[in-house]
Design an enzyme around this catalytic site. Structure first.
Site, PDB file in Angstrom:
ATOM      1  N   GLU A 247       0.881  -1.174   0.000  1.00  0.00           N
ATOM      2  CA  GLU A 247       0.000   0.000   0.000  1.00  0.00           C
ATOM      3  C   GLU A 247       0.909   1.212   0.000  1.00  0.00           C
ATOM      4  OE1 GLU A 247      -1.541   3.223   1.073  1.00  0.00           O
ATOM      5  OE2 GLU A 247      -1.930   2.311   3.020  1.00  0.00           O
ATOM      6  N   CYS A 281      -1.932   9.079   2.765  1.00  0.00           N
ATOM      7  CA  CYS A 281      -1.648   8.563   1.426  1.00  0.00           C
ATOM      8  C   CYS A 281      -2.837   8.725   0.489  1.00  0.00           C
ATOM      9  CB  CYS A 281      -1.214   7.102   1.503  1.00  0.00           C
ATOM     10  SG  CYS A 281      -2.387   6.042   2.384  1.00  0.00           S
TER      11      CYS A 281
END
Length: 475
Positions: A247, A281
């Site tokens: 990720e 993010c």
């Protein structure tokens, strides 16, 4: 507390003398130290995870779920302690830290239930005497690397997913934020997770990854972090044929069509952009606004950015805290300076805030050319780009221009437009007309340079399981 490492059922100060400073980013002051694991400590963790692997894999899903449910209850009881530690060591406002810590129990409980639903399947055979089935088995010991921006939110997904699936785990938590990770680990320990099943280390990231990933004990790597580091770890894992979940970073587009409620969407966009000082993010970074509503959107967005109250996350009324590191201040300043040199307009912010701690003003840039660094690089800070577009295909093309594909946001009341965005934007997660990401029951992950695999949802536990096909002749 000097016993920061948890290895084979014991808290320990490790075999060496290296320590890392823990800094309060709101003041820049050193508030503690954390033990750095040495090679001997990592070998001990590997041996423990390996020795406990078979027993934990044989533990029934029912019993694993029961342990995780107790861990979920413990996490809820410790939520305030974790939140206080997050704010003190990471900097985000206490209100945000409480939301993050408060969700830990939900993530653990979700995986507890998923543990009991790893069903496998029966495949109809071409021969009546043959029974064909697929069983899902734990992949084996896991090395997990979690980041400092969500020190509980990211770590808990990895811990709960691996343990629910029947995997043992060595978690490398961020050395910047050790206390909340230690509290979370203790929640699992107190719930009855056996010795060796769960191990926690801190230290120099490159050293730990270089030691753990090549080890024949480790069967899977789960990493959350930047694209450059993800590439390095992915290459190392591929060299040793290890399964990975990655990720990585993003540069999320936030598309506002001319039929959307511009002012209302601007307030939501500002809340998402400046959450955790932009150190998210999945944070929206490129606000693409259709010409007819651009002025209204920008006016409301800038007004909200200017009104944000910066300060120590522990202080009453703080809406945005500091960046996590002093080096992030330099990066923000460099990105702003480059954008202005390329012809962008600065609408608000653009500079460090105060002389204490690592604060940077909420910043809005407009009319930023594609040649600017910030149009290529993830800012990972409180800088928003507001650019205009004429028609939706132009906005979708800009959304897809970069190699990132973690999250995207779209706003329109027309179903043809929302359908076009949902189908046309290359992303792992798409949120339309609201913010709908990161719940325990939903997958979280990206595509392209933003990584692969998912954490959360049914997909999250599957990444820790491997299918075994069994064909049995009963003639």
């Amino acid at each position: 507390m000097t016993d920061n490492l948890y290895i084979n059922g014991q808290w320990t100060s490790g075999s060496g003398t290296r320590r890392g400073a823990v800094i309060n980013p709101a003041t820049g002051e050193t508030i503690g130290a954390v033990t750095f694991a040495e090679a001997a400590d990592l070998d001990a963790a590997l041996a423990a995870a390996n020795a406990a692997s078979a027993g934990w894999a044989r533990t029934s899903a029912y019993d694993r779920a029961a342990i995780l449910k107790r861990a979920a209850a413990n996490a809820r009881a410790q939520a305030e302690a974790m939140a206080q530690a997050i704010t003190r060591e990471q900097g985000k406002p206490l209100s945000e830290a409480r939301m993050e810590a408060g969700s830990a129990g939900d993530h653990i409980e979700w995986y507890a239930e998923e543990a009991r639903r790893t069903y496998g399947r029966v495949i109809p055979s071409r021969q009546p005497e043959v029974m064909q089935s697929v069983m899902l088995e734990p992949v084996g010991p896991v090395a997990a690397f979690s980041p400092w921006n969500f020190p509980i939110g990211q770590l808990v997904r990895k811990l709960a997913g691996a343990l629910a699936a029947g995997c043992t785990i060595i978690a490398k938590a961020p050395e910047e934020t050790p206390t909340c990770a230690m509290i979370l680990i203790q929640c699992f320990v107190d719930a009855g997770v056996p010795a060796g099943v769960l191990n926690l280390v801190f230290g120099v990231p490159a050293e730990i990854s270089a030691h753990l990933i090549p080890s024949p004990v480790i069967r899977k790597i789960s990493f959350t972090g930047s694209v450059p580091v993800g590439r390095l770890l992915g290459e190392l894992a591929a060299r040793h044929l290890k399964r990975t979940t990655m990720e990585l970073g993003g540069h999320a587009p936030f598309i506002v069509c001319d039929d959307a409620e511009a002012e209302k969407v601007a307030l939501l966009g500002a809340a998402l952009k400046f959450r955790n000082a932009g150190q998210v993010c999945a944070s929206p970074t490129r606000f693409l606004v259709q010409d007819a509503v651009a002025e209204r959107f920008t006016t409301a967005f800038v007004a909200r950015a200017r009104a944000l109250r910066l300060g120590d996350g522990a202080a009453e009324g703080t809406e945005m805290g500091p960046l996590a590191h002093a080096r992030r201040l330099d990066m923000m300043q460099a990105l702003v300076a480059d954008a202005l040199d390329q012809g962008a307009r600065l609408l608000t912010g653009g500079a460090r805030h105060g002389n204490t701690g690592f604060f940077f003003e909420p910043t809005v840039l407009a009319d930023v050319p594609l040649s600017a660094r910030i149009m290529q690089e993830e800012p990972f800070g409180p800088i928003a780009i507001v650019n205009r577009f004429a028609d939706l295909p132009e906005a979708i093309a800009e959304a897809n221009r970069l190699p990132y594909g973690l999250a995207a946001f779209g706003f329109s009341t027309r179903t043809d437009r929302t359908h076009a965005m949902a189908r046309g934007i290359e992303t792992g997660m798409m949120s339309i007309n609201h913010f709908g990401l990161a719940a325990p029951e939903t997958p979280f992950g990206g595509i392209k340079d933003s990584g692969h695999g998912s954490e959360g949802g049914s997909e999250g536990i599957l990444s820790y399981l491997t299918p075994k096909f069994v064909s049995q002749f009963n003639g």
